[in-house]
Structure formats: C-alpha cells, structure tokens
Design a protein around this motif. Sequence first.
Motif, PDB file in Angstrom:
ATOM      1  N   ASN A  73      15.112  -9.605  46.107  1.00 14.87           N
ATOM      2  CA  ASN A  73      15.698  -8.231  45.827  1.00 14.87           C
ATOM      3  C   ASN A  73      14.246  -7.542  45.381  1.00 14.87           C
ATOM      4  N   PRO A  74      13.397  -7.127  46.138  1.00 17.81           N
ATOM      5  CA  PRO A  74      12.169  -6.831  45.947  1.00 17.81           C
ATOM      6  C   PRO A  74      12.003  -5.265  45.195  1.00 17.81           C
ATOM      7  N   ASP A  75      13.263  -4.510  45.405  1.00 20.84           N
ATOM      8  CA  ASP A  75      13.001  -3.126  44.899  1.00 20.84           C
ATOM      9  C   ASP A  75      13.516  -3.312  43.317  1.00 20.84           C
ATOM     10  N   VAL A  76      13.731  -4.466  42.773  1.00 20.87           N
ATOM     11  CA  VAL A  76      13.867  -4.646  41.372  1.00 20.87           C
ATOM     12  C   VAL A  76      13.094  -5.573  40.821  1.00 20.87           C
ATOM     13  N   PHE A  77      12.114  -5.396  39.990  1.00 19.93           N
ATOM     14  CA  PHE A  77      11.224  -6.403  39.742  1.00 19.93           C
ATOM     15  C   PHE A  77      10.615  -6.281  38.184  1.00 19.93           C
ATOM     16  N   LEU A  78      10.227  -7.288  37.670  1.00 20.29           N
ATOM     17  CA  LEU A  78       9.543  -6.921  36.455  1.00 20.29           C
ATOM     18  C   LEU A  78       7.939  -7.370  36.509  1.00 20.29           C
ATOM     19  N   ASN A  79       7.127  -6.826  35.326  1.00 18.83           N
ATOM     20  CA  ASN A  79       5.664  -7.189  35.227  1.00 18.83           C
ATOM     21  C   ASN A  79       5.884  -8.549  34.742  1.00 18.83           C
ATOM     22  N   SER A  80       4.715  -9.345  35.075  1.00 18.31           N
ATOM     23  CA  SER A  80       4.394 -10.661  34.772  1.00 18.31           C
ATOM     24  C   SER A  80       4.802 -10.736  33.459  1.00 18.31           C
ATOM     25  N   ARG A  81       4.189 -10.016  32.531  1.00 17.75           N
ATOM     26  CA  ARG A  81       4.567  -9.863  31.047  1.00 17.75           C
ATOM     27  C   ARG A  81       5.560  -8.729  30.765  1.00 17.75           C
ATOM     28  N   GLN A  82       6.707  -9.061  30.296  1.00 15.33           N
ATOM     29  CA  GLN A  82       7.597  -7.907  29.990  1.00 15.33           C
ATOM     30  C   GLN A  82       8.518  -8.695  29.020  1.00 15.33           C
ATOM     31  N   ASP A  83       7.810  -8.606  27.618  1.00 16.87           N
ATOM     32  CA  ASP A  83       8.574  -8.852  26.706  1.00 16.87           C
ATOM     33  C   ASP A  83       9.931  -8.389  26.028  1.00 16.87           C
ATOM     34  N   PHE A  84      10.698  -9.257  25.333  1.00  9.74           N
ATOM     35  CA  PHE A  84      11.773  -8.713  24.740  1.00  9.74           C
ATOM     36  C   PHE A  84      11.691  -8.294  23.284  1.00  9.74           C
ATOM     37  N   ALA A  85      12.227  -7.318  22.582  1.00  6.48           N
ATOM     38  CA  ALA A  85      12.285  -6.623  21.352  1.00  6.48           C
ATOM     39  C   ALA A  85      13.389  -6.351  20.932  1.00  6.48           C
ATOM     40  N   PHE A  86      13.498  -6.328  19.534  1.00  7.47           N
ATOM     41  CA  PHE A  86      14.654  -5.664  18.863  1.00  7.47           C
ATOM     42  C   PHE A  86      15.102  -4.349  19.017  1.00  7.47           C
ATOM     43  N   THR A  87      16.300  -3.865  19.010  1.00 12.65           N
ATOM     44  CA  THR A  87      16.292  -2.310  18.711  1.00 12.65           C
ATOM     45  C   THR A  87      16.228  -2.188  17.469  1.00 12.65           C
ATOM     46  N   ARG A  88      16.212  -0.781  17.075  1.00 11.30           N
ATOM     47  CA  ARG A  88      15.635  -0.523  15.576  1.00 11.30           C
ATOM     48  C   ARG A  88      16.552  -1.080  14.652  1.00 11.30           C
TER      49      ARG A  88
END
Length: 289
Positions: free
Chosen positions: A135-150
């Motif tokens: 699915n090459p139209d949807v991808f992430l950067n090699s680093r794409q970290d998670f975070a908390f919402t406010r």
Amino acid sequence: MPQVTAARAVPPGTKKYAEDDRWSYVAVAPGMRTAAVLERNLPVPRIGLLDLASGQVKRWIPVDRPVAGVEFSTDGRKLIATTYSKNPDRRVKIEGSEGWDAPFMESDRTGFHVIDVASGSSSWAGVEVGGGAHNPDVFLNSRQDFAFTRDGRLAWSGMPTEPGEKFYDFTGKEVPAPALERYRDWSVDAGVSPDGQLVAGQFAGRKWKTSSFVLDARTGKQREVRGQQLLAWADGDSLVAWDIGRDGNEFHQRLVLVTIGGEKTIPLSDFRSPKDNTKGRWEPVFAER
C-alpha cells in the motif's frame, strides 16, 4: 523530540553546561526534575529515569518490547514509549542518492507501551504500520513516534500523508480525533495550548516574512503570529518559536518568545549555525514547569 548525540544540562548552582553522551533520546518530565532517557543503541530494552540535579539514573524501567522514543503525559504520571524492531534513526544508502539517508517509505514501528511512572507497570498495544510495498500511498516516516493527547486519555501519531494524524485508545484501536485536537498538525511541535483552546499551526508568511498560524481548537479559525516555527507554549497566548536573522537563511535560527496579537519578538537564545548539517548543532528540549 530529537535524537541527541550528547545531552547538555545546567546542574543547579553551577551555571555551566555539562555534557552527557550516554543517551540517544531525552524527554524531560513536567517540573524539570526528572528526564526519561534511552541508551545509545536503539531500540533499547529499558528506560532510565534520570535525576537532572545529580545526573544519576534513579531507576530503570524494563520493557518487554524494545523502544526508541518516549514522552511524558502532561501530568508526568505516565510515559508512552514507541516500540520499533530496528533503529528508526539509522541511515541507509538509497539508490540515486549521493549520501546516506533515512529509509524512505519504510517503517519498523510496532506499537507503543503505556507506562505508569510510579510503579513501572505497563501495557503494550500493537499498531499496524500500513503502507509499504502492498500500500505505497500510505506510509510512515522511519521515525514516527506516538505521544499522548493533551488530556492523556489517548495516544496519537502523525503521518506524512492524509489524514495527517491518527488517534488510538490504549489497546491500539483507532478512534476519532478528540474535538479539541482535530486541527492538530503533527509537524508542529507546540501542539495544543495549555488551556486546550488553541492549536499551533504551520508557517504562514503573510503579515510578516516569517510568521505562523495559530488556530481556534473548536472552529479552526486562523490567526497569524510572529515566528518561523512554533515549538512550545509558554502560556495561553505566548509561544517559544524559531525565527531567522536578517540574512534570511532558514537554518540561521534563534529561539524567540512570540505573543498572539503582538508585533515584536523577544530573543531567548543566540543564533544556531547557518548550516543545517553542522556537527554539534543543538536542539532545544522543552518541558512544562
């Protein structure tokens, strides 16, 4: 939060920077007394809680899936640690490129831990990467970290394609964006204001040569504020930003304080080197008091 080659802090009473090259990643807790640190060879099987006064690790929190990024919740009680099967900051030789670059359209992210800081207990949620060869139209950067919402109730992550962000409960199930975070932009570090009413936006450049948008969190209505890149909220109507010098070089930046409705900037630092690839180029790390 940037990867670091060496951390520099000012130990209390010394008024001098002290370099610490033990860590590849640093996240400072609210109150600025403790930092979560990751050792050099990412991903790693434990998270250190570093006493910023003494420079000593007070406690290690082991994790059963290796992590390469970590962030505190706004109340400092929880950590979210992004898990990877390989180092997301590695550089590879890409065909047609002159140098070594991050893997393009390739992510080894596997999910995230939610960790109770006091007890060290944690839960892990696997999150499918998406994209790749199937699915090459949807991808992430090699680093794409998670975070908390406010409010600390959900996890979220940016993505370089539409819709731009995705939100998850702590089991890894995708959920709708919270009402006050739907205009959040993952590429803008400042995020949501402390009172939840405003959201920092992208570069504007309309009223001033370097300026950025601030959005109403409910309506998306834009206002323009000085500053090339919004980094952190100082209070409900002021932000810390990067801004450039008179030479117009986008990499020749200094930290400034900008105010919504204000015409001036207040310098907070000297300028960084005008070259983006300068060895030892510093990156600020912010935390709430």
